[in-house]
Design a protein around this motif. Structure first.
Motif, PDB file in Angstrom:
ATOM      1  N   GLU A 145       0.804  -1.235   0.000  1.00 14.78           N
ATOM      2  CA  GLU A 145       0.000   0.000   0.000  1.00 14.78           C
ATOM      3  C   GLU A 145       0.835   1.282   0.000  1.00 14.78           C
ATOM      4  N   HIS A 146       2.119   1.163  -0.380  1.00 11.53           N
ATOM      5  CA  HIS A 146       2.931   2.340  -0.656  1.00 11.53           C
ATOM      6  C   HIS A 146       2.941   2.556  -2.169  1.00 11.53           C
ATOM      7  N   PHE A 147       3.158   3.809  -2.569  1.00 15.09           N
ATOM      8  CA  PHE A 147       3.065   4.172  -3.976  1.00 15.09           C
ATOM      9  C   PHE A 147       4.235   3.586  -4.783  1.00 15.09           C
ATOM     10  N   ILE A 148       4.089   3.588  -6.095  1.00 20.01           N
ATOM     11  CA  ILE A 148       5.209   3.338  -7.013  1.00 20.01           C
ATOM     12  C   ILE A 148       5.494   4.653  -7.731  1.00 20.01           C
TER      13      ILE A 148
ATOM     14  N   ASP B 286       8.656   5.846  -9.970  1.00 18.16           N
ATOM     15  CA  ASP B 286       9.912   5.286 -10.458  1.00 18.16           C
ATOM     16  C   ASP B 286      10.011   5.452 -11.967  1.00 18.16           C
ATOM     17  N   ARG B 287      11.212   5.197 -12.465  1.00 19.32           N
ATOM     18  CA  ARG B 287      11.427   5.146 -13.914  1.00 19.32           C
ATOM     19  C   ARG B 287      11.272   3.713 -14.395  1.00 19.32           C
ATOM     20  N   HIS B 288      10.901   3.556 -15.651  1.00 17.86           N
ATOM     21  CA  HIS B 288      10.874   2.228 -16.270  1.00 17.86           C
ATOM     22  C   HIS B 288      12.304   1.662 -16.231  1.00 17.86           C
ATOM     23  N   PRO B 289      12.462   0.371 -15.870  1.00 16.21           N
ATOM     24  CA  PRO B 289      13.824  -0.166 -15.733  1.00 16.21           C
ATOM     25  C   PRO B 289      14.640  -0.181 -17.030  1.00 16.21           C
ATOM     26  N   LYS B 290      13.961  -0.142 -18.178  1.00 18.93           N
ATOM     27  CA  LYS B 290      14.688  -0.173 -19.458  1.00 18.93           C
ATOM     28  C   LYS B 290      14.687   1.188 -20.167  1.00 18.93           C
ATOM     29  N   TYR B 291      13.570   1.911 -20.076  1.00 20.41           N
ATOM     30  CA  TYR B 291      13.431   3.202 -20.774  1.00 20.41           C
ATOM     31  C   TYR B 291      13.394   4.303 -19.722  1.00 20.41           C
ATOM     32  N   ASP B 292      14.538   4.992 -19.546  1.00 21.20           N
ATOM     33  CA  ASP B 292      14.594   5.905 -18.389  1.00 21.20           C
ATOM     34  C   ASP B 292      13.869   7.221 -18.619  1.00 21.20           C
ATOM     35  N   ASN B 293      13.307   7.416 -19.833  1.00 18.80           N
ATOM     36  CA  ASN B 293      12.472   8.612 -20.033  1.00 18.80           C
ATOM     37  C   ASN B 293      10.981   8.268 -19.930  1.00 18.80           C
ATOM     38  N   VAL B 294      10.687   7.061 -19.424  1.00 19.82           N
ATOM     39  CA  VAL B 294       9.298   6.682 -19.107  1.00 19.82           C
ATOM     40  C   VAL B 294       9.183   6.589 -17.587  1.00 19.82           C
ATOM     41  N   VAL B 295       8.328   7.432 -17.028  1.00 15.06           N
ATOM     42  CA  VAL B 295       8.178   7.547 -15.568  1.00 15.06           C
ATOM     43  C   VAL B 295       6.800   7.031 -15.181  1.00 15.06           C
ATOM     44  N   ILE B 296       6.741   6.334 -14.047  1.00 12.13           N
ATOM     45  CA  ILE B 296       5.487   5.703 -13.629  1.00 12.13           C
ATOM     46  C   ILE B 296       5.091   6.190 -12.237  1.00 12.13           C
ATOM     47  N   GLY B 297       3.838   6.623 -12.110  1.00 10.32           N
ATOM     48  CA  GLY B 297       3.241   6.938 -10.803  1.00 10.32           C
ATOM     49  C   GLY B 297       2.006   6.062 -10.667  1.00 10.32           C
ATOM     50  N   ALA B 298       2.030   5.122  -9.715  1.00 11.22           N
ATOM     51  CA  ALA B 298       0.920   4.155  -9.639  1.00 11.22           C
ATOM     52  C   ALA B 298       0.757   3.616  -8.220  1.00 11.22           C
TER      53      ALA B 298
ATOM     54  N   LYS C 218      14.721  14.466 -15.284  1.00  7.32           N
ATOM     55  CA  LYS C 218      16.042  13.963 -14.845  1.00  7.32           C
ATOM     56  C   LYS C 218      16.680  14.878 -13.787  1.00  7.32           C
ATOM     57  N   LEU C 219      15.839  15.417 -12.924  1.00  8.08           N
ATOM     58  CA  LEU C 219      16.327  16.235 -11.810  1.00  8.08           C
ATOM     59  C   LEU C 219      16.483  15.346 -10.578  1.00  8.08           C
ATOM     60  N   THR C 220      17.273  15.807  -9.627  1.00 10.68           N
ATOM     61  CA  THR C 220      17.410  15.041  -8.380  1.00 10.68           C
ATOM     62  C   THR C 220      16.109  15.135  -7.606  1.00 10.68           C
ATOM     63  N   PRO C 221      15.498  14.007  -7.270  1.00 12.99           N
ATOM     64  CA  PRO C 221      14.219  14.075  -6.539  1.00 12.99           C
ATOM     65  C   PRO C 221      14.362  14.753  -5.175  1.00 12.99           C
ATOM     66  N   SER C 222      13.336  15.491  -4.796  1.00 14.46           N
ATOM     67  CA  SER C 222      13.331  16.236  -3.528  1.00 14.46           C
ATOM     68  C   SER C 222      13.210  15.319  -2.312  1.00 14.46           C
ATOM     69  N   TYR C 223      12.806  14.062  -2.537  1.00 10.23           N
ATOM     70  CA  TYR C 223      12.579  13.129  -1.430  1.00 10.23           C
ATOM     71  C   TYR C 223      13.295  11.819  -1.705  1.00 10.23           C
ATOM     72  N   ASP C 224      13.580  11.087  -0.640  1.00  9.32           N
ATOM     73  CA  ASP C 224      14.157   9.748  -0.771  1.00  9.32           C
ATOM     74  C   ASP C 224      13.086   8.825  -1.349  1.00  9.32           C
ATOM     75  N   LEU C 225      13.359   8.255  -2.501  1.00 10.84           N
ATOM     76  CA  LEU C 225      12.345   7.442  -3.181  1.00 10.84           C
ATOM     77  C   LEU C 225      12.466   5.942  -2.875  1.00 10.84           C
ATOM     78  N   THR C 226      13.328   5.578  -1.929  1.00 13.42           N
ATOM     79  CA  THR C 226      13.489   4.155  -1.580  1.00 13.42           C
ATOM     80  C   THR C 226      12.153   3.454  -1.316  1.00 13.42           C
ATOM     81  N   PRO C 227      11.217   4.057  -0.522  1.00 12.31           N
ATOM     82  CA  PRO C 227       9.964   3.332  -0.245  1.00 12.31           C
ATOM     83  C   PRO C 227       9.079   3.148  -1.478  1.00 12.31           C
ATOM     84  N   PHE C 228       9.388   3.881  -2.572  1.00 11.03           N
ATOM     85  CA  PHE C 228       8.485   3.928  -3.725  1.00 11.03           C
ATOM     86  C   PHE C 228       9.049   3.223  -4.972  1.00 11.03           C
ATOM     87  N   ARG C 229      10.227   2.614  -4.848  1.00  7.23           N
ATOM     88  CA  ARG C 229      10.842   1.979  -6.023  1.00  7.23           C
ATOM     89  C   ARG C 229      10.153   0.659  -6.356  1.00  7.23           C
TER      90      ARG C 229
END
Length: 392
Positions: free
Chosen positions: A329-332, A334-346, A369-380
């Motif tokens: 129940e935590h968000f996703i 992240d970037r697509h593992p193969k296409y880094d210009n495809v971003v997913i929010g789900a 491709k900016l540095t995210p403002s938050y630690d995205l570890t919980p959302f990968r």
């Protein structure tokens, strides 16, 4: 079908609250953005419709409580830009047994993060909220910053802001094909678009778009019955009576959370819902048999009868809503593992609306491709084993 020659900075697929905030941040930073929505707006097919949502800092996890600080600021900024009230502070009352571990964790997080809150004994609760009945051993924690977001107004304000900032919003345009690469090409029912990056915020339709790109996320679509209950005396659970939003944690007879908002959306009706539902195909959501499982409504009826005696214990109105849940129940985000210009929010799992200002900012940062403002570890997405690269 005319091909669009323009190269956009970003295409966003899905104009729910997450996609809208993503497009808003992109447009605010002067990026050329187009937002594609398969249904005509406004619609009630996804997870962002309806008049109200709870906003709160109260979370067991520090990272959500920290994100909420900036969310409150951005909600206030949008309210100011729109010149419309989008939020009302009512307080949020958490109810649970004194020994409930989640209640204790939330309390500890609020203390650690310096969020103003109050612990209320059964006696104090009875004095403050005489029309809430408690079982023996139940106590409360009041998150004073909690309140109501006016969801449909917020969505409209965002869509207006996106257009005002030069973004394009195309509704009634279903995406038929995504061709990854640089630029990424998106073919819809009405045109072909190209952009430097693509953001997918398609709720229950996410995997439909991702499967051809070689990944499938562990998302489960649930249909939630949003229930409204008639007040025996109109207004008795209303904002005018200083009645707060509430969240019941592990209260009998419910294995999942029960939440409620003060009456006001519909005169004389209070929204009290079960934070769980039944598996559903998003395409079949409106079929009559989709309402066959009413176990959650029966659980709510017992809760209302035992805890909210000034409501009729049978719902006066039911509206469907969809949750798209991840296993934890935590968000996703992240970037697509193969296409880094495809971003997913789900996978916003029924608690993403309040956090959408920061989610949109993070998705904007990932897409540029900016540095995210938050630690995205919980959302990968890599936290789910056997995903992504194995499928590619």
């Amino acid at each position: 079908m005319a091909a669009q020659k323009d190269l956009y900075d970003a295409i966003v697929i899905g104009a729910g609250i997450q996609g809208c905030f993503t497009a808003y941040h992109l447009a605010k930073h002067r990026k050329r953005v187009i937002l594609l929505e398969q249904f005509f707006l406004p619609h009630s097919r996804g997870s962002s419709h309806g008049q109200s949502r709870i906003i709160r800092r109260a979370y067991p996890e520090d990272f959500y409580t920290q994100m909420m600080d900036e969310c409150y600021q951005i909600w206030a900024q949008l309210e100011h830009e729109a010149g419309t009230q989008l939020h009302r502070q009512t307080g949020l009352l958490l109810l649970g047994m004194k020994e409930n571990s989640e209640l204790k964790t939330i309390q500890a997080t609020l203390s650690r993060q310096g969020v103003e809150h109050q612990c209320l004994s059964a006696e104090e609760l009875k004095q403050r909220f005489p029309n809430v009945l408690l079982a023996r051993g139940e106590v409360g924690v009041l998150d004073k910053s909690g309140g109501v977001l006016y969801a449909d107004k917020a969505l409209r304000a965002l869509q207006d802001a996106i257009r005002h900032l030069g973004g394009l919003l195309c509704d009634g345009e279903k995406v038929m094909e995504i061709k990854p690469g640089f630029p990424v090409t998106v073919k819809s029912t009405a045109g072909i678009y190209q952009a430097k990056s693509l953001v997918i915020t398609a709720g229950p339709w996410t995997n439909q778009l991702l499967r051809p790109l070689g990944i499938e996320l562990p998302l489960q679509t649930l249909r939630i019955n949003v229930c409204y209950w008639r007040e025996k005396v109109p207004g008795s659970y209303g904002v005018s009576q200083a009645f707060p939003c509430f969240l019941g944690l592990g209260l009998s007879p419910a294995p999942h959370h029960i939440y409620g908002l003060p009456s006001g959306e519909y005169p004389g009706l209070m929204k009290v819902c079960y934070h769980h539902g039944n598996n559903v195909d998003p395409e079949e959501r409106d079929c009559p048999e989709a309402f066959s499982d009413i176990q959650d409504v029966q659980i709510l009826g017992r809760f209302v009868r035992d805890h909210l005696p000034d409501l009729e214990p049978t719902p006066a109105l039911l509206e469907p809503c969809l949750y798209t849940n991840t296993p934890d129940e935590h968000f996703i985000l992240d970037r697509h593992p193969k296409y880094d210009n495809v971003v997913i929010g789900a996978g916003f799992s029924g608690h993403g609306f309040k956090l959408s200002p920061v989610v949109g900012k993070i998705l904007y940062e990932l897409s540029m491709k900016l540095t995210p403002s938050y630690d995205l570890t919980p959302f990968r997405m890599s936290r789910f084993p056997g995903l992504g690269k194995a499928h590619l």
